[in-house]
Write a protein that holds these residues in place. Structure first.
Motif, PDB file in Angstrom:
ATOM      1  N   PRO A  23       0.835  -1.207   0.000  1.00 53.90           N
ATOM      2  CA  PRO A  23       0.000   0.000   0.000  1.00 53.90           C
ATOM      3  C   PRO A  23       0.869   1.255   0.000  1.00 53.90           C
ATOM      4  O   PRO A  23       1.958   1.271   0.567  1.00 53.90           O
ATOM      5  CB  PRO A  23      -0.800  -0.093   1.290  1.00 53.90           C
ATOM      6  N   THR A  24       0.393   2.297  -0.668  1.00 54.20           N
ATOM      7  CA  THR A  24       1.139   3.552  -0.735  1.00 54.20           C
ATOM      8  C   THR A  24       0.269   4.698  -0.245  1.00 54.20           C
ATOM      9  O   THR A  24      -0.953   4.602  -0.228  1.00 54.20           O
ATOM     10  CB  THR A  24       1.570   3.856  -2.182  1.00 54.20           C
ATOM     11  N   VAL A  25       0.908   5.772   0.115  1.00 57.56           N
ATOM     12  CA  VAL A  25       0.174   6.973   0.515  1.00 57.56           C
ATOM     13  C   VAL A  25      -0.632   7.485  -0.673  1.00 57.56           C
ATOM     14  O   VAL A  25      -1.785   7.903  -0.540  1.00 57.56           O
ATOM     15  CB  VAL A  25       1.142   8.058   1.046  1.00 57.56           C
ATOM     16  N   GLN A  26      -0.049   7.430  -1.865  1.00 59.65           N
ATOM     17  CA  GLN A  26      -0.748   7.880  -3.067  1.00 59.65           C
ATOM     18  C   GLN A  26      -2.029   7.067  -3.264  1.00 59.65           C
ATOM     19  O   GLN A  26      -3.074   7.625  -3.590  1.00 59.65           O
ATOM     20  CB  GLN A  26       0.156   7.744  -4.286  1.00 59.65           C
ATOM     21  N   GLY A  27      -1.956   5.763  -3.046  1.00 64.55           N
ATOM     22  CA  GLY A  27      -3.139   4.923  -3.172  1.00 64.55           C
ATOM     23  C   GLY A  27      -4.198   5.268  -2.145  1.00 64.55           C
ATOM     24  O   GLY A  27      -5.391   5.284  -2.441  1.00 64.55           O
ATOM     25  N   PHE A  28      -3.759   5.558  -0.919  1.00 61.69           N
ATOM     26  CA  PHE A  28      -4.694   5.946   0.129  1.00 61.69           C
ATOM     27  C   PHE A  28      -5.410   7.236  -0.242  1.00 61.69           C
ATOM     28  O   PHE A  28      -6.627   7.349  -0.128  1.00 61.69           O
ATOM     29  CB  PHE A  28      -3.949   6.115   1.458  1.00 61.69           C
ATOM     30  N   LEU A  29      -4.658   8.225  -0.730  1.00 62.62           N
ATOM     31  CA  LEU A  29      -5.256   9.497  -1.113  1.00 62.62           C
ATOM     32  C   LEU A  29      -6.203   9.331  -2.301  1.00 62.62           C
ATOM     33  O   LEU A  29      -7.262   9.966  -2.353  1.00 62.62           O
ATOM     34  CB  LEU A  29      -4.171  10.526  -1.434  1.00 62.62           C
ATOM     35  N   ALA A  30      -5.847   8.457  -3.223  1.00 64.09           N
ATOM     36  CA  ALA A  30      -6.707   8.220  -4.384  1.00 64.09           C
ATOM     37  C   ALA A  30      -8.034   7.601  -3.959  1.00 64.09           C
ATOM     38  O   ALA A  30      -9.076   7.885  -4.544  1.00 64.09           O
ATOM     39  CB  ALA A  30      -5.995   7.328  -5.391  1.00 64.09           C
ATOM     40  N   ARG A  31      -7.990   6.742  -2.933  1.00 60.01           N
ATOM     41  CA  ARG A  31      -9.227   6.126  -2.440  1.00 60.01           C
ATOM     42  C   ARG A  31     -10.180   7.160  -1.876  1.00 60.01           C
ATOM     43  O   ARG A  31     -11.383   6.944  -1.820  1.00 60.01           O
ATOM     44  CB  ARG A  31      -8.920   5.089  -1.352  1.00 60.01           C
ATOM     45  N   LEU A  32      -9.660   8.302  -1.439  1.00 62.48           N
ATOM     46  CA  LEU A  32     -10.507   9.340  -0.886  1.00 62.48           C
ATOM     47  C   LEU A  32     -11.127  10.219  -1.967  1.00 62.48           C
ATOM     48  O   LEU A  32     -11.938  11.081  -1.670  1.00 62.48           O
ATOM     49  CB  LEU A  32      -9.690  10.217   0.077  1.00 62.48           C
ATOM     50  N   VAL A  46      -5.967  -3.541 -14.319  1.00 61.29           N
ATOM     51  CA  VAL A  46      -5.483  -3.701 -12.943  1.00 61.29           C
ATOM     52  C   VAL A  46      -4.121  -3.035 -12.801  1.00 61.29           C
ATOM     53  O   VAL A  46      -3.291  -3.086 -13.710  1.00 61.29           O
ATOM     54  CB  VAL A  46      -5.367  -5.202 -12.575  1.00 61.29           C
ATOM     55  N   HIS A  47      -3.913  -2.409 -11.662  1.00 62.56           N
ATOM     56  CA  HIS A  47      -2.597  -1.898 -11.283  1.00 62.56           C
ATOM     57  C   HIS A  47      -2.278  -2.462  -9.902  1.00 62.56           C
ATOM     58  O   HIS A  47      -3.082  -2.350  -8.987  1.00 62.56           O
ATOM     59  CB  HIS A  47      -2.568  -0.372 -11.231  1.00 62.56           C
ATOM     60  N   LEU A  48      -1.104  -3.079  -9.776  1.00 60.37           N
ATOM     61  CA  LEU A  48      -0.652  -3.656  -8.509  1.00 60.37           C
ATOM     62  C   LEU A  48       0.683  -3.046  -8.109  1.00 60.37           C
ATOM     63  O   LEU A  48       1.590  -2.937  -8.940  1.00 60.37           O
ATOM     64  CB  LEU A  48      -0.462  -5.171  -8.640  1.00 60.37           C
ATOM     65  N   ASP A  49       0.814  -2.660  -6.849  1.00 60.73           N
ATOM     66  CA  ASP A  49       2.087  -2.230  -6.268  1.00 60.73           C
ATOM     67  C   ASP A  49       2.564  -3.385  -5.402  1.00 60.73           C
ATOM     68  O   ASP A  49       1.869  -3.781  -4.463  1.00 60.73           O
ATOM     69  CB  ASP A  49       1.896  -0.971  -5.413  1.00 60.73           C
ATOM     70  N   ILE A  50       3.729  -3.943  -5.724  1.00 61.34           N
ATOM     71  CA  ILE A  50       4.188  -5.137  -5.023  1.00 61.34           C
ATOM     72  C   ILE A  50       5.601  -4.973  -4.458  1.00 61.34           C
ATOM     73  O   ILE A  50       6.366  -4.119  -4.900  1.00 61.34           O
ATOM     74  CB  ILE A  50       4.155  -6.386  -5.928  1.00 61.34           C
TER      75      ILE A  50
END
Length: 131
Positions: free
Chosen positions: A35-44, A78-82
């Motif tokens: 998980p990334t901060v960018q992903g968290f912000l995008a979810r909002l 799909v985009h995955l951060d691994i």
């Protein structure tokens, strides 16, 4: 027996994200979804509001902890951060994840679209002994 047709279940972007996550985590060399901060912000953002308004919509985007899945007109992207294990070649792991996720999506009846993999970390597996 009834001759009435039964409607099939709708494949949602949330389900595609779940399938992609499970498939990636079952791939040798993948340590975790990152998980990334960018992903968290995008979810909002706006996509979160769309999911609240119409959670069963087949078209839409779902983001959660390093995974983004979008369904548009019968195609799943799909985009995955691994994070990968240093004992494996990162490029090979990413290519294998892409191939396996494509295969998994094809079993849903959707057309696999772009499958983007971002490797955010390459580190030793906790069970790997150092030499």
């Amino acid at each position: 027996m009834s001759d009435q047709s039964v409607q099939g279940s709708i494949i949602t972007s949330r389900l595609i994200a779940s399938i992609a996550t499970r498939t990636a985590l079952e791939t040798p060399g993948v340590l975790r979804i990152e998980p990334t901060v960018q992903g968290f912000l995008a979810r909002l953002g706006p996509a979160a509001l769309q999911n609240l308004r119409n959670p069963r919509s087949q078209n839409g985007t779902y983001r959660h902890n390093g995974v983004t899945a979008t369904i548009s007109d019968g195609t799943a992207h799909v985009h995955l951060d691994i994070a990968t294990d240093i004992a494996y070649t990162a490029l090979n792991v990413a290519e294998t994840v892409q191939q396996r996720v494509r295969e998994s999506i094809s079993h849903t009846g959707l057309t696999p679209g772009t499958i983007d993999i971002t490797i955010l970390a390459i580190e030793p597996h906790s069970g790997t002994t150092k030499r």
